[in-house]
Write a protein that holds these residues in place. Sequence first.
Motif, short mmCIF file in Angstrom:
data_model
loop_
_atom_site.label_atom_id
_atom_site.label_comp_id
_atom_site.label_asym_id
_atom_site.label_seq_id
_atom_site.Cartn_x
_atom_site.Cartn_y
_atom_site.Cartn_z
N ILE A 20 0.83 -1.20 0.00
CA ILE A 20 0.00 0.00 0.00
C ILE A 20 0.86 1.25 0.00
CG2 ILE A 20 -1.60 1.36 1.41
CD1 ILE A 20 -2.94 -1.25 2.23
N ARG A 21 1.95 1.25 0.76
CA ARG A 21 2.83 2.41 0.80
C ARG A 21 3.42 2.69 -0.57
NH1 ARG A 21 5.44 1.02 4.83
NH2 ARG A 21 7.22 -0.01 3.90
N ASN A 22 3.83 1.66 -1.28
CA ASN A 22 4.39 1.83 -2.61
C ASN A 22 3.33 2.34 -3.59
OD1 ASN A 22 6.64 1.47 -4.46
ND2 ASN A 22 5.40 -0.12 -5.42
N PHE A 23 2.11 1.83 -3.49
CA PHE A 23 1.04 2.26 -4.38
C PHE A 23 0.74 3.74 -4.17
CE2 PHE A 23 -0.82 -2.28 -4.36
CZ PHE A 23 0.13 -2.67 -5.27
N LYS A 24 0.81 4.22 -2.92
CA LYS A 24 0.56 5.63 -2.66
C LYS A 24 1.56 6.51 -3.39
CE LYS A 24 -1.66 5.51 1.89
NZ LYS A 24 -1.50 5.85 3.32
N LYS A 218 -5.62 -6.58 -10.89
CA LYS A 218 -4.64 -6.75 -9.82
C LYS A 218 -5.16 -6.23 -8.48
CE LYS A 218 -0.61 -7.89 -8.15
NZ LYS A 218 -0.22 -9.32 -8.02
N ALA A 219 -5.82 -5.09 -8.49
CA ALA A 219 -6.31 -4.53 -7.24
C ALA A 219 -7.28 -5.49 -6.55
CB ALA A 219 -6.98 -3.18 -7.50
N GLU A 237 -5.61 2.14 -4.05
CA GLU A 237 -4.19 2.41 -4.26
C GLU A 237 -3.51 1.48 -5.25
OE1 GLU A 237 -2.97 5.00 -2.99
OE2 GLU A 237 -4.11 5.50 -1.20
N ALA A 238 -3.95 0.24 -5.33
CA ALA A 238 -3.25 -0.76 -6.15
C ALA A 238 -3.53 -0.54 -7.63
CB ALA A 238 -3.70 -2.17 -5.74
N PRO A 239 -2.67 -1.09 -8.50
CA PRO A 239 -2.93 -0.99 -9.94
C PRO A 239 -4.24 -1.68 -10.31
CG PRO A 239 -1.17 -2.57 -9.50
CD PRO A 239 -1.44 -1.85 -8.22
#
Length: 295
Positions: A20-24, A218-219, A237-239
């Motif tokens: 989640i942090r990376n998606f943000k 993917k999300a 947040e996810a692709p």
Amino acid sequence: MSINTVLRQAFTAMLKVATIRNFKEVNNIATSQPTTQNVLGKVDWLQIIFVNVRWQTIFSDVLLITPDCVTSEAGSLKHEEYDVVYACGSIRYYTTEEHGTRGTLVMSGQACTMYEWGMLASDTQQNVFQELALRIIELATNRAATFEISRLDLALDDYNTKPFFGIDTIIGKVRRKQFLSKGRSVQLVDSEFDKRTRSKTQQIGSRGSDCMFRFYEKAKELAHSLSGVDREQMLEEAPQIRLEAETRHDTAKSLLMAIAYMTKEQTLSNLIRGFVKTELNFYPQFTIQVQHPDD
């Protein structure tokens, strides 16, 4: 901070939180208008057979992970006679304890992500998998070691609010046969996500072949096991869509070589797009009118 310290921390953290942090971070540049700038490429699986090399060399010289970060336990791999697996988190190297000169490195999607984050923490400017590919080639060039790429998966993650390549659009084009893909078979997997929506995967090609493509949501995959706020956050947040190219054998080796020798102007995302264009093309619906000779 060293790669070894980062890996210790990364592999003990919950993947959900890190993801989640990376998606943000990615969504800071995402817009409601679909654009290829928000479609990002990544290595999502790497599996390599090494011969005439020991596990210590794989971790220290190829992965740049010191052996004291590695644990071992009894382990086996299908179609191989291995009896031990050496691991750092999700990164696994299967071999035989007695001889140990043949082994298989397996980096799953989770392992690839964590490894990339760990390496970037120590040097944000590096192209992680390009440099890894070069070290693999160097190992085979300067020593008696050889390697064979069993599998290499590349992915394009679409972070657009409105996906650049929508899953229903792809499914429709496949159903109407509006694509060219070297005679590959197709399969649609349609399952329940919740009481109101479905989760869909369009597969082009067969598993075990030199190349198979998967388009999927993917999300929804990442959010499936979550609930409440966590689920909503992951869905946001996810692709939205991922395109995966699962490659094997000569195709996988050619792609690894291409990654190794990318120019400074190239990016992994563009390399993946170029590969997809050579293997899979969608085209718009059109009607061909044929005039009868007697008309």
